[in-house]
Motif scaffolding. Structure first.
Motif, PDB file in Angstrom:
ATOM      1  N   GLY A  88      -5.799  -9.775   3.871  1.00 13.19           N
ATOM      2  CA  GLY A  88      -6.156 -10.021   2.174  1.00 13.19           C
ATOM      3  C   GLY A  88      -4.378  -8.651   1.928  1.00 13.19           C
ATOM      4  O   GLY A  88      -3.883  -8.570   1.599  1.00 13.19           O
ATOM      5  N   TYR A  89      -4.653  -7.092   2.345  1.00  9.02           N
ATOM      6  CA  TYR A  89      -3.930  -6.500   2.263  1.00  9.02           C
ATOM      7  C   TYR A  89      -2.338  -6.569   2.241  1.00  9.02           C
ATOM      8  O   TYR A  89      -1.481  -6.050   1.818  1.00  9.02           O
ATOM      9  CB  TYR A  89      -3.896  -5.579   2.821  1.00  9.02           C
ATOM     10  CG  TYR A  89      -3.315  -3.827   2.291  1.00  9.02           C
ATOM     11  CD1 TYR A  89      -3.906  -3.075   1.544  1.00  9.02           C
ATOM     12  CD2 TYR A  89      -2.999  -3.118   3.243  1.00  9.02           C
ATOM     13  CE1 TYR A  89      -3.378  -2.240   1.422  1.00  9.02           C
ATOM     14  CE2 TYR A  89      -2.303  -2.325   3.143  1.00  9.02           C
ATOM     15  CZ  TYR A  89      -2.096  -1.219   2.209  1.00  9.02           C
ATOM     16  OH  TYR A  89      -1.355  -0.115   2.010  1.00  9.02           O
ATOM     17  N   GLY A  90      -1.351  -7.282   3.832  1.00 11.35           N
ATOM     18  CA  GLY A  90      -1.323  -7.281   3.981  1.00 11.35           C
ATOM     19  C   GLY A  90      -0.167  -8.899   3.276  1.00 11.35           C
ATOM     20  O   GLY A  90       0.404  -7.761   2.993  1.00 11.35           O
ATOM     21  N   ALA A  91      -0.925  -9.159   2.945  1.00 10.09           N
ATOM     22  CA  ALA A  91      -0.117 -10.725   2.620  1.00 10.09           C
ATOM     23  C   ALA A  91      -0.159  -9.724   0.935  1.00 10.09           C
ATOM     24  O   ALA A  91       1.270 -10.309   0.372  1.00 10.09           O
ATOM     25  CB  ALA A  91      -1.445 -11.763   1.935  1.00 10.09           C
ATOM     26  N   ALA A  92      -0.228  -9.443   0.532  1.00 13.19           N
ATOM     27  CA  ALA A  92      -0.343  -8.410  -1.168  1.00 13.19           C
ATOM     28  C   ALA A  92       0.602  -8.040  -1.327  1.00 13.19           C
ATOM     29  O   ALA A  92       2.147  -7.879  -2.278  1.00 13.19           O
ATOM     30  CB  ALA A  92      -1.279  -7.861  -1.924  1.00 13.19           C
ATOM     31  N   PHE A  93       1.446  -6.885  -0.131  1.00 14.91           N
ATOM     32  CA  PHE A  93       2.369  -6.142   0.052  1.00 14.91           C
ATOM     33  C   PHE A  93       3.465  -7.097   0.433  1.00 14.91           C
ATOM     34  O   PHE A  93       4.660  -6.398   0.552  1.00 14.91           O
ATOM     35  CB  PHE A  93       2.011  -4.930   1.106  1.00 14.91           C
ATOM     36  CG  PHE A  93       1.917  -3.885   0.804  1.00 14.91           C
ATOM     37  CD1 PHE A  93       3.050  -2.995   0.059  1.00 14.91           C
ATOM     38  CD2 PHE A  93       0.702  -3.306  -0.059  1.00 14.91           C
ATOM     39  CE1 PHE A  93       2.428  -1.788  -0.860  1.00 14.91           C
ATOM     40  CE2 PHE A  93       0.114  -1.976   0.284  1.00 14.91           C
ATOM     41  CZ  PHE A  93       1.043  -1.448  -0.324  1.00 14.91           C
ATOM     42  N   SER A  94       3.435  -8.360   0.893  1.00 11.68           N
ATOM     43  CA  SER A  94       4.295  -9.270   1.899  1.00 11.68           C
ATOM     44  C   SER A  94       4.882  -9.462   0.172  1.00 11.68           C
ATOM     45  O   SER A  94       6.311 -10.435  -0.447  1.00 11.68           O
ATOM     46  CB  SER A  94       3.850 -10.524   2.853  1.00 11.68           C
ATOM     47  OG  SER A  94       5.009 -10.858   3.361  1.00 11.68           O
TER      48      SER A  94
END
Length: 653
Positions: free
Chosen positions: A530-536
């Motif tokens: 979830g954290y990575g998808a938000a930053f992408s």
């Protein structure tokens, strides 16, 4: 077919020169005429003066070849910049390995949990707050200078932190005070965001107008998340301390900091030369023209003054003769015009970037997007920074007073205790996969949007033309795509992965993993994804909705917003942890925080013991974090489908 000699005889018999197509030899000069005087043979073997036609076509061929070389050179420069942007991001995320050595700050330097969180919070504030400044530097001066500045920041910060750690900390003789470690992480935070933004801005501007803009942005962002994984593995598997029995111990923090400082300093220096924006002039000119026709700049002062443009830049073929006074004057005038043109280009670029920033800040949907981003990334940052201490709360304290907490990690690891390095790697891998996956899938499935859709005001030429083709009843409905393929909005991907992140937080909040550290990977994987998808997805959405010309500044503004949330959640977790630890030390049996004190050595712990065990150490914090993530989903839905949202304005995301 007549022979070449026949061709020449016809030419000679008619008394006029004739040039046959067979007279041209590859590698020779174009359209060379034959001479028909008595010295024909000697002339043919000696010097021949070119014809006017030969010179003309030869210049055309040379011009085409030059343009081709320039195109190839630009593409090479574009992909070299992309490759080094990847390398920059592979090193820039070193702060995500903080959990690897944070427990050692407690055990070796005797910092409390609040002090450990104080160091990470300082780094986060330094990482987020100056991001708009780094974005402006990237947009106005290019990404090379910020890359160099970032390298210097990293070198200074990590070397200072290495010597602060080596001093021993605490109250011992020669120990450096706590505030020096805090100060050391300020330039580390500066360097993290500066190097990251220089790399992402390079990719956004070089590839953000192409078909695969999502993947071009997702790859460097993914590598930023991946950096914590490989750096933590280097620290735990190569730069480790030797235990008395010769086995592998904890990471050697001193050597690890020196390694990071030297590595990132060199990376930033090379980035100064490798990171370049290709074709920025055309990008600026096109954006200015679109803004001029947008209907949003009715009273803009930029278009009022009369601007002088250069009339042409020919070259004067002087041969061996000297230039006349008039020719010298003409050359000076052309140089002056060229200088004025360069100044005008710079003024145009500055005006455009300022205007784009004004439009961005004036768009209320940007604030909803940024607020939701902060509600997601704040809990994510707190989890990553405190991952090591969270793992420690899942296992009971050691039962032998001789081992104590000082060597608890060594004893429990042998008994199957999971490690912080393992879960830093899991977070990094899942974050990386989520970034690449979302970037690729949104390129394939997201609706196709116009590169200038945010500049189409009510009085724009595009809207006026489109309205002529629509029926009056159609003007009340947002436009829909007619491509015929399956389309899934980027917001759908973003909200889905965010809800996945909240699932991992709920696992911790309910306490079901207490004593089951082997299942902790479920939490690390879901929060990392979830954290990575938000930053992408958030920077991709910014580039789609508001364009790439001012991407560095726009993304920098949004990336600043999570600073407050990351600070708040770090303090919340640290305070809850310390509260539970204090209740355990004082012998309170309230809640789960005291479960570990049923062992016989419970009364032998010192009052200054700063470690905690039990679900009470983390459960209240993660209930609140899950609620924060749900609020973020609501804010993003409002920016997308609410009044004045992107969907109602015809902006496809």
């Amino acid at each position: 077919m007549p022979s070449r000699s026949g061709s020449r005889r016809r030419s000679n018999d008619s008394g006029t020169p004739h040039i046959d197509k067979l007279d041209y030899h590859p590698g020779g000069r174009l359209l060379q005429p034959h001479h028909h005087d008595a010295n024909h043979t000697a002339t043919s073997s000696g010097h021949q003066s070119p014809s006017y036609a030969g010179s003309f076509f030869e210049e055309i061929a040379e011009g085409i070849a030059t343009q081709q070389r320039q195109r190839v050179s630009k593409e090479v420069l574009r992909y070299v910049a992309f490759a080094w942007a990847i390398i920059n991001c592979l090193g820039a995320g070193s702060i995500t390995a903080y959990s690897l050595y944070a427990p050692l700050f407690q055990k070796r330097l005797h910092y409390t949990q609040l002090q450990v969180n104080g160091v990470s919070i300082t780094a986060e504030l330094a990482m987020y707050l100056p991001v708009p400044l780094w974005g402006m530097l990237c947009d106005r001066l290019g990404p090379g200078i910020p890359s160099l500045v970032a390298g210097i920041f990293f070198g200074v910060g990590y070397i200072l932190a290495a010597f602060a750690y080596a001093s021993g900390g605490g109250d011992g003789d020669g120990a450096w005070p706590y505030w020096i470690m805090v100060v050391a992480f300020i330039p580390i935070g500066f360097g993290t965001s500066c190097m990251y933004l220089s790399a992402v801005t390079t990719c956004a501007k070089n590839f953000g107008r192409g078909k695969y803009k999502g993947l071009a942005l997702a790859l460097p962002i993914a590598c930023f998340g991946l950096s914590g994984m490989w750096e933590s593995q280097i620290g735990s598997n190569l730069l480790y301390e030797r235990r008395p029995d010769g086995g592998k111990g904890d990471v050697d923090v001193y050597r690890f900091f020196l390694f990071l400082g030297c590595l990132l300093l060199g990376t930033g220096v090379v980035g100064f030369f490798a990171l370049r924006i290709v074709g920025e002039e055309e990008l600026i000119d096109e954006a200015v023209e679109e803004l001029e026709q947008s209907g949003l700049l009715a009273d803009s002062s930029f278009f009022q003054p009369q601007r002088s443009q250069p009339t042409g830049y020919g070259t004067v073929a002087t041969g061996d003769r000297r230039l006349s006074v008039e020719e010298v004057h003409d050359l000076h005038q052309k140089a002056s015009e060229h200088k004025a043109w360069l100044a005008e280009q710079e003024r145009k670029k500055t005006w455009l970037l300022n205007e784009e920033t004004r439009l961005f800040l004036g768009d209320h949907t940007m604030w909803w997007l940024a607020a939701g981003f902060s509600f997601v990334t704040g809990p994510g940052e707190a989890f990553i920074n405190n991952l090591g201490t969270i793992i420690g709360t899942l296992y009971p304290p050691p039962t032998s007073s001789s081992s104590g907490w000082e060597t608890a990690s060594d004893v429990d690891v042998g008994a199957g205790m999971t490690t912080a390095a393992t879960h830093v790697s899991i977070v990094a891998i899942t974050s990386t996969l989520a970034r690449i996956l979302t970037g690729t899938l949104t390129d394939l499935l997201a609706p196709t949007s116009s590169p200038h859709q945010h500049r189409r005001g009510p009085g724009s030429l595009a809207n006026s033309t489109a309205s002529l083709l629509e029926q009056p009843s159609d003007l009340q409905h947002p436009p829909t795509s007619t491509s015929g393929r399956l389309e899934v909005s980027r917001l759908t991907f973003l909200i889905t992965f965010t809800l996945l992140m909240s699932a991992g937080q709920l696992l911790l909040a309910t306490g079901v993993l207490q004593g089951r550290g082997g299942l902790f990977w479920l939490v690390s994987a879901s929060i990392g994804a979830g954290y990575g998808a938000a930053f992408s997805l958030v920077p991709i959405i910014i580039s789609v909705v508001w364009g790439v010309e001012n991407f560095g500044t726009n993304w920098g503004i949004v990336a600043t917003v999570p600073a407050a949330r990351a600070t708040i959640w770090g303090l919340v977790y640290g305070g809850a942890y310390q509260w539970a630890a204090n209740r355990r030390v004082t012998g309170s049996a309230f809640g789960l925080g005291a479960l570990g004190m049923t062992s016989g050595d419970g009364g032998k712990h010192r009052a200054e013991d700063v470690l905690c065990y039990g679900a009470m150490c983390y459960a209240p914090t993660f209930w609140a974090m899950a609620a924060s993530v749900w609020v973020a989903c609501g804010l993003w839905l409002w920016a997308w489908r609410g009044p004045g949202g992107w969907y109602r304005r015809g902006i496809l995301v």
